[in-house]
Write an enzyme that holds these catalytic residues in place. Structure first.
Site, PDB file in Angstrom:
ATOM      1  N   LYS A 223      -3.219  -0.848   3.233  1.00  0.00           N
ATOM      2  CA  LYS A 223      -2.875   0.426   3.873  1.00  0.00           C
ATOM      3  C   LYS A 223      -4.130   1.152   4.353  1.00  0.00           C
ATOM      4  O   LYS A 223      -4.101   1.847   5.369  1.00  0.00           O
ATOM      5  CB  LYS A 223      -2.075   1.305   2.918  1.00  0.00           C
ATOM      6  CG  LYS A 223      -0.650   0.810   2.708  1.00  0.00           C
ATOM      7  CD  LYS A 223       0.136   1.752   1.820  1.00  0.00           C
ATOM      8  CE  LYS A 223       1.299   1.080   1.176  1.00  0.00           C
ATOM      9  NZ  LYS A 223       2.602   1.308   1.741  1.00  0.00           N
TER      10      LYS A 223
ATOM     11  N   GLU B 185      -4.245  10.834   0.679  1.00  0.00           N
ATOM     12  CA  GLU B 185      -3.927  11.470   1.959  1.00  0.00           C
ATOM     13  C   GLU B 185      -3.068  12.709   1.717  1.00  0.00           C
ATOM     14  O   GLU B 185      -2.581  12.946   0.617  1.00  0.00           O
ATOM     15  CB  GLU B 185      -3.248  10.483   2.931  1.00  0.00           C
ATOM     16  CG  GLU B 185      -1.842  10.096   2.577  1.00  0.00           C
ATOM     17  CD  GLU B 185      -1.236   9.049   3.518  1.00  0.00           C
ATOM     18  OE1 GLU B 185      -1.935   8.420   4.321  1.00  0.00           O
ATOM     19  OE2 GLU B 185      -0.019   8.837   3.401  1.00  0.00           O
TER      20      GLU B 185
ATOM     21  N   HIS C 163      11.594   6.263  -2.915  1.00  0.00           N
ATOM     22  CA  HIS C 163      10.858   5.896  -1.695  1.00  0.00           C
ATOM     23  C   HIS C 163      11.430   4.654  -1.017  1.00  0.00           C
ATOM     24  O   HIS C 163      10.759   4.001  -0.239  1.00  0.00           O
ATOM     25  CB  HIS C 163       9.367   5.667  -1.973  1.00  0.00           C
ATOM     26  CG  HIS C 163       8.686   6.849  -2.577  1.00  0.00           C
ATOM     27  ND1 HIS C 163       8.662   8.080  -1.988  1.00  0.00           N
ATOM     28  CD2 HIS C 163       8.000   6.980  -3.731  1.00  0.00           C
ATOM     29  CE1 HIS C 163       8.002   8.917  -2.755  1.00  0.00           C
ATOM     30  NE2 HIS C 163       7.587   8.292  -3.818  1.00  0.00           N
TER      31      HIS C 163
ATOM     32  N   ARG D 140       7.023  -7.963   9.718  1.00  0.00           N
ATOM     33  CA  ARG D 140       8.150  -8.879   9.447  1.00  0.00           C
ATOM     34  C   ARG D 140       9.418  -8.261  10.007  1.00  0.00           C
ATOM     35  O   ARG D 140       9.390  -7.132  10.475  1.00  0.00           O
ATOM     36  CB  ARG D 140       8.301  -9.039   7.937  1.00  0.00           C
ATOM     37  CG  ARG D 140       8.444  -7.664   7.278  1.00  0.00           C
ATOM     38  CD  ARG D 140       8.771  -7.714   5.830  1.00  0.00           C
ATOM     39  NE  ARG D 140       8.539  -6.466   5.156  1.00  0.00           N
ATOM     40  CZ  ARG D 140       9.349  -5.426   5.141  1.00  0.00           C
ATOM     41  NH1 ARG D 140      10.470  -5.466   5.840  1.00  0.00           N
ATOM     42  NH2 ARG D 140       9.056  -4.329   4.506  1.00  0.00           N
TER      43      ARG D 140
END
Ligand code: ADP
Length: 448
Positions: A116, A200, A235, A291
């Site tokens: 990430k 973040e 999530h 994907r």
């Protein structure tokens, strides 16, 4: 075209890939663990091979075994589906070494987007908007505290190698931040074998909106519009729709262009999804899934493009048969993920045998499933039973049809989340399209 494809997956996505192969006149090879011997996809495939014990590490993740079967069966290509080996660059490389086409993107793109931090860094450089933070690993508390002060609380600490909603924690102040760093690091290490974390800005009420892209090996990239995936638990998505209720042609154009830049800057080909968080008119790159995604059918319905068939044709080397101007969006589609889980009890999985089963149908209904009456939902993998998809000329019609289809759907013997979906489909904020990633938490009454 390829003559024979091995499907390195199970369940509904294996069925979906077999369907695409049949339409393309390609023979299919299925692999199954001990838990899946009597599943629908093994019945539908042309050839089947056992790959061992039920735990994924001994079967669906054991790529040496899968590759041996691929060679023995003489396949031209392997489709990895989603999950398992689909974003494993080492597996893609091993396919390459054996002259077997991996149906997915270039190895380098999988590698880059698998981190990430690197993904964010690459996107920022290419001009795709990213969330405030630091695209570097967090080494110590002091550094994290300093960055958090700059960007402002709340912040989120994330595992760089994370996936499946695991390895993320929010900190509302300095003391929470200090607590979070070590715990997220150790979760990251145990879940992904990589303790790298980063920080973040945490958006408090964003929507999750993503863009489907298709790119070929000749440099052509198109987007197939957006999907709203804000209804999530832990999530993870449970209901998706296309288009997003807030989408406008202007916003789609902007997000679509950003997604195309994302694909181009990593020389991407195959199907892929660029995920964004959206808040107050702004959107930010979240990650790229290299994907096919669970929720791809809703895009297929509103665009008329068969994403899995295109993915296979791209892998073979075909040029995209569409330009951006050929892609139009018609009507509205909704997907409810029908899971064997108890929505009243924290969505805990409830695997077991489906004793009686009757699937819904009629106008505007598509069901992508890997089960049948008498089938077993094994405890070893995800708890998905089926993806129930409805579509209509507009959102209202898609909703009415989803309510009807849910009421027709009989899945007895296991606890399913059908009652949960029925409640959402009646709830006012959902009907108004008033969504955020906290929708479920904020509507807890739905669960009882
Ligand atoms: P994973 O790879 O585990 O699926 P993602 O990065 O795709 O993780 O994030 C999954 C979900 O976590 C998002 O859809 C969103 O609900 C939440 N999330 C992640 N990052 C943030 C953030 N910075 N602010 C708010 N929510 C976030």
């Amino acid at each position: 075209m390829f003559k024979k494809i091995l499907i390195a997956n199970r369940g509904e996505i294996a069925v979906r890939i077999i369907r695409a192969c049949k339409e393309l006149d390609i023979k299919t090879v299925a692999v199954y663990s001990e838990a899946d011997e009597h599943s629908l996809y093994t019945a539908l495939a042309d050839e089947c091979y056992s790959i061992g014990e039920a735990p994924a590490s001994k079967s669906y993740l054991n790529y040496e075994k899968i590759l041996k079967i691929a060679e023995k069966a003489g396949v031209d290509a392997i489709h990895p589906g989603y999950g398992f080996l689909s974003e494993n660059s080492k597996f893609a490389e091993e396919c390459d070494n054996r002259n077997i086409e991996f149906i997915g993107p270039p190895i380098r793109a999988i590698e880059l987007m698998g981190s990430k931090i690197n993904a964010k860094k690459t996107m920022k450089k290419a001009g795709v908007p990213v969330l405030p933070g630091r695209e570097e690993p967090i080494e110590d508390e002091q550094e994290a505290i300093k960055i958090a002060k700059e960007i402002g609380y709340p912040v989120i600490i994330k595992a760089s190698a994370g996936g499946g909603g695991i390895g993320m924690s929010v900190a509302n102040d300095e003391s929470e931040l200090v607590d979070t760093i070590q715990s997220t690091k150790s979760i990251a290490q145990s879940a992904f074998g990589d303790s790298t974390i980063f920080i973040e800005k945490y958006l408090e009420k964003p929507r999750h909106i993503e863009i489907q892209i298709l790119a070929d090996k000749h440099g052509n990239v198109i987007h197939l519009g957006d999907r709203e995936c804000s209804i999530q638990r832990r999530h993870q998505k449970v209901i998706e729709e296309a288009p997003s209720p807030i989408m406008t042609p202007e916003l789609r154009e902007k997000m679509g262009e950003a997604a195309k830049i994302a694909a181009k800057c990593i020389d991407y080909y195959s199907a892929g999804t660029v995920e964004f968080l959206y808040n107050a008119g702004e959107f930010y790159f979240l990650e790229m899934n290299t994907r096919v995604q669970v929720e791809h059918p809703i895009t297929e319905i509103i665009t008329g493009v068969d994403i899995v068939k295109e993915q296979i044709k791209i892998a073979y080397g075909n040029k995209l048969p569409y330009e951006q101007k050929d892609i139009t969006f018609n009507g509205h589609a909704i997907e409810c993920r029908i899971n064997a889980e108890d929505s009243v009890n924290d969505f805990i999985p409830s695997p077991g045998k489906i004793k009686h089963y009757r699937s819904p149908g009629g106008p505007g209904v598509r069901l992508d499933s890997g089960v049948y009456g008498g089938a077993e939902i094994p405890p070893y993998y995800d708890s998905m039973v089926a993806k129930l998809i409805t579509f209509g000329k507009n959102r209202e019609e898609a909703i009415v049809r989803m309510r009807r289809a849910l009421s027709e759907y009989m899945v007895f013997g296991i606890i399913s989340n059908i009652p949960f979906h029925k409640s959402v489909l009646e709830e006012q904020d959902f009907l108004d399209g008033n969504l955020s990633t906290h929708y479920i938490a904020e509507h807890e009454k739905l669960l009882h």
